[in-house]
Design a protein around this motif. Structure first.
Motif, short mmCIF file in Angstrom:
data_model
loop_
_atom_site.label_atom_id
_atom_site.label_comp_id
_atom_site.label_asym_id
_atom_site.label_seq_id
_atom_site.Cartn_x
_atom_site.Cartn_y
_atom_site.Cartn_z
N SER A 177 -4.79 2.34 -10.24
CA SER A 177 -4.37 3.37 -11.86
C SER A 177 -4.32 2.61 -13.22
CB SER A 177 -3.75 4.52 -11.56
OG SER A 177 -2.14 3.56 -11.49
N PHE A 178 -2.89 1.85 -13.30
CA PHE A 178 -2.14 1.10 -14.75
C PHE A 178 -3.13 -0.29 -14.83
CE2 PHE A 178 0.66 0.33 -11.50
CZ PHE A 178 1.06 -0.34 -11.65
N LEU A 179 -3.63 -1.25 -13.85
CA LEU A 179 -3.92 -2.88 -13.72
C LEU A 179 -5.47 -2.90 -14.45
CD1 LEU A 179 -2.12 -3.31 -10.17
CD2 LEU A 179 -1.26 -4.31 -12.49
N THR B 31 8.91 -2.77 -5.94
CA THR B 31 9.83 -2.27 -7.00
C THR B 31 9.23 -3.81 -8.12
OG1 THR B 31 11.07 -2.04 -4.88
CG2 THR B 31 11.79 -2.11 -7.00
N ILE B 32 9.49 -2.93 -8.61
CA ILE B 32 9.42 -3.11 -10.19
C ILE B 32 11.00 -4.04 -10.57
CG2 ILE B 32 9.28 -3.23 -13.00
CD1 ILE B 32 6.39 -2.70 -11.45
N THR B 33 11.00 -4.79 -10.89
CA THR B 33 12.44 -5.71 -10.67
C THR B 33 12.49 -5.85 -12.66
OG1 THR B 33 11.96 -7.47 -10.88
CG2 THR B 33 11.74 -6.36 -9.05
N THR B 34 14.03 -6.36 -13.00
CA THR B 34 14.06 -6.89 -14.38
C THR B 34 13.61 -8.27 -14.73
OG1 THR B 34 16.38 -7.96 -13.79
CG2 THR B 34 15.90 -5.58 -14.66
N LEU B 35 12.65 -8.64 -13.50
CA LEU B 35 12.49 -10.29 -14.11
C LEU B 35 10.76 -10.24 -13.40
CD1 LEU B 35 14.76 -12.40 -12.22
CD2 LEU B 35 14.47 -12.20 -14.91
N ASN C 30 3.32 -3.53 -20.82
CA ASN C 30 2.95 -2.41 -20.84
C ASN C 30 2.55 -2.27 -19.13
OD1 ASN C 30 3.12 -2.19 -23.54
ND2 ASN C 30 1.11 -3.48 -23.46
N GLU C 31 1.99 -2.96 -18.17
CA GLU C 31 1.66 -2.54 -17.21
C GLU C 31 3.00 -1.94 -16.06
OE1 GLU C 31 -3.25 -4.95 -15.99
OE2 GLU C 31 -1.20 -6.22 -15.73
N ALA C 32 4.10 -2.66 -16.98
CA ALA C 32 5.12 -2.75 -15.81
C ALA C 32 5.61 -0.96 -16.48
CB ALA C 32 6.16 -3.82 -16.07
N PRO D 158 5.69 6.80 -20.78
CA PRO D 158 4.56 7.28 -21.03
C PRO D 158 3.34 6.33 -22.00
CG PRO D 158 5.79 9.35 -21.55
CD PRO D 158 6.53 7.57 -20.75
N SER D 159 2.60 6.24 -21.91
CA SER D 159 2.06 5.15 -22.83
C SER D 159 2.02 5.00 -23.80
CB SER D 159 0.54 4.97 -22.66
OG SER D 159 -0.20 6.31 -23.34
N ASP D 160 2.93 5.95 -25.00
CA ASP D 160 2.88 5.48 -26.32
C ASP D 160 4.72 5.23 -26.84
OD1 ASP D 160 4.03 7.80 -25.39
OD2 ASP D 160 3.54 9.84 -27.32
N THR D 161 5.23 5.11 -25.32
CA THR D 161 6.37 4.41 -25.36
C THR D 161 6.81 3.42 -26.33
OG1 THR D 161 7.16 5.33 -22.92
CG2 THR D 161 8.83 4.16 -23.86
N LYS D 162 7.74 3.34 -26.90
CA LYS D 162 8.18 2.58 -28.07
C LYS D 162 9.10 1.66 -27.70
CE LYS D 162 7.72 5.38 -32.32
NZ LYS D 162 7.64 6.50 -31.59
N ARG D 163 8.45 -0.07 -27.70
CA ARG D 163 9.18 -1.20 -27.14
C ARG D 163 9.08 -2.33 -27.71
NH1 ARG D 163 6.07 -4.88 -25.00
NH2 ARG D 163 4.49 -5.06 -24.95
N PRO D 164 10.34 -3.26 -27.34
CA PRO D 164 10.09 -4.17 -28.05
C PRO D 164 8.92 -5.00 -28.34
CG PRO D 164 11.47 -3.86 -26.61
CD PRO D 164 11.10 -3.04 -26.38
N ASP D 165 8.24 -5.99 -28.88
CA ASP D 165 7.84 -6.99 -28.63
C ASP D 165 7.84 -7.86 -27.96
OD1 ASP D 165 6.17 -5.80 -30.25
OD2 ASP D 165 6.50 -6.78 -32.47
#
Length: 307
Positions: free
Chosen positions: A183-185, A241-245, A262-264, A271-278
């Motif tokens: 669904s997200f890959l 499980t999504i980890t920090t690495l 973005n997949e993580a 949400p897809s519009d979440t602001k995040r670092p580059d």
């Protein structure tokens, strides 16, 4: 129960889930300036504090109905190989004491605390529960796989439901149909590399070969660690499980690439519009430490229904 504070707020998974559940987060705190920056970018209406919560002045914090918190889990998780007397792990475990410290002053109706299941094995866990009980809270541990709440990820976590009720509250959590990783890959984007190339670890080549035998030309697999054994995972089930690495790799025929940031975030149900670092590394670190927003939403909806 319509207002909350968020301790160890990180990127804002708890806050995102709370707001989706109709709970307004008035105050959010974290000790890491980067996390505070991006929480503020996504939730500008909250008061933000960058502080070691051992030093917090709880009298200056808004009084709310609920407290939500995700104390540091690194000192508890098996993956970190915790050892007695490790100062770093001892310090991380001690962050959990911020919850009774805040509750003593702010007297919320309820607290919801998220951590790894091993939190209950902490030698001071009985003392922590005793502290909450002395403050008038009943404590009900819930072990939940976030995939059962609709998050496209198998992520087993402990949610401690602490309420000022006559008896501990056992939440009625509706089991959702599992959402597949497909669904997200996105197998048509990203930077892919040849699997067969000089320097590629034999363990990786073995996992690819075994994965192809089970799942065909497209699947996901752990790039390190023991998760999913040596065969990878079917994209028609939730990711692990999504980890920090950077842990998860996508395989497409003779090529592979690591899971994108973005997949993580999508695997965490942000949400897809979440602001995040580059910066990929920073985003992965914050994503891996977060509470999946959808899981937080489902937990708080169930708490509100039970109250």
């Amino acid at each position: 129960m319509t207002t909350a504070i968020d301790l160890f707020a990180g990127l804002g998974g708890w806050t995102e889930g709370a707001e989706a559940a109709g709970v307004d987060v008035l105050w959010a705190a974290n000790h890491w300036p980067v996390a505070v920056e991006w929480h503020r970018a996504n939730h500008p209406g909250a008061i933000h504090v960058c502080q070691d919560l051992h030093q917090a002045n709880w009298g200056a914090v808004p009084r709310t109905d609920i407290g939500i918190a995700s104390p540091c889990c690194q000192g508890h998780a098996k993956a970190r190989g915790k050892k007695k007397g490790n100062p770093e792990h001892d310090a991380s475990r001690s962050t959990a004491w911020a919850v009774p410290s805040a509750a003593e002053v702010l007297e919320q109706e309820a607290w919801v605390v998220e951590n790894v299941p091993e939190f209950v094995d902490w030698v001071l866990y009985p003392s922590w529960v005793d502290a909450m009980q002395r403050l008038g809270y009943q404590v009900a541990p819930h072990i939940v796989d976030c995939a059962d709440l609709g998050v496209p990820q198998h992520r087993v976590r402990l949610f401690l439901i602490c309420t000022k009720s006559k008896a501990p509250i056992q939440l009625q959590l509706q089991q959702c149909e599992h959402v597949p990783a497909s669904s997200f890959l996105d197998f048509y984007s990203g930077k892919w590399s040849q699997i067969e190339k000089p320097g590629r670890a034999q363990a990786t080549l073995d996992r690819v070969r075994n994965g192809r035998q089970r799942f065909g030309e497209r699947f996901i697999m752990p790039y390190y660690g023991k998760g999913s054994g040596l065969t990878g995972r079917d994209i028609n089930r939730p990711i692990g499980t999504i980890t920090t690495l950077d842990r998860w790799a996508l395989v497409r025929g003779d090529e592979m690439r690591m899971l994108s940031a973005n997949e993580a975030l999508a695997a965490m149900s942000f949400p897809s519009d979440t602001k995040r670092p580059d910066n990929h590394r920073l985003t992965m670190h914050m994503a891996g430490n977060a509470v999946p927003p959808l899981a937080g939403q489902r937990i708080l909806e169930a708490l509100k229904a039970a109250a």
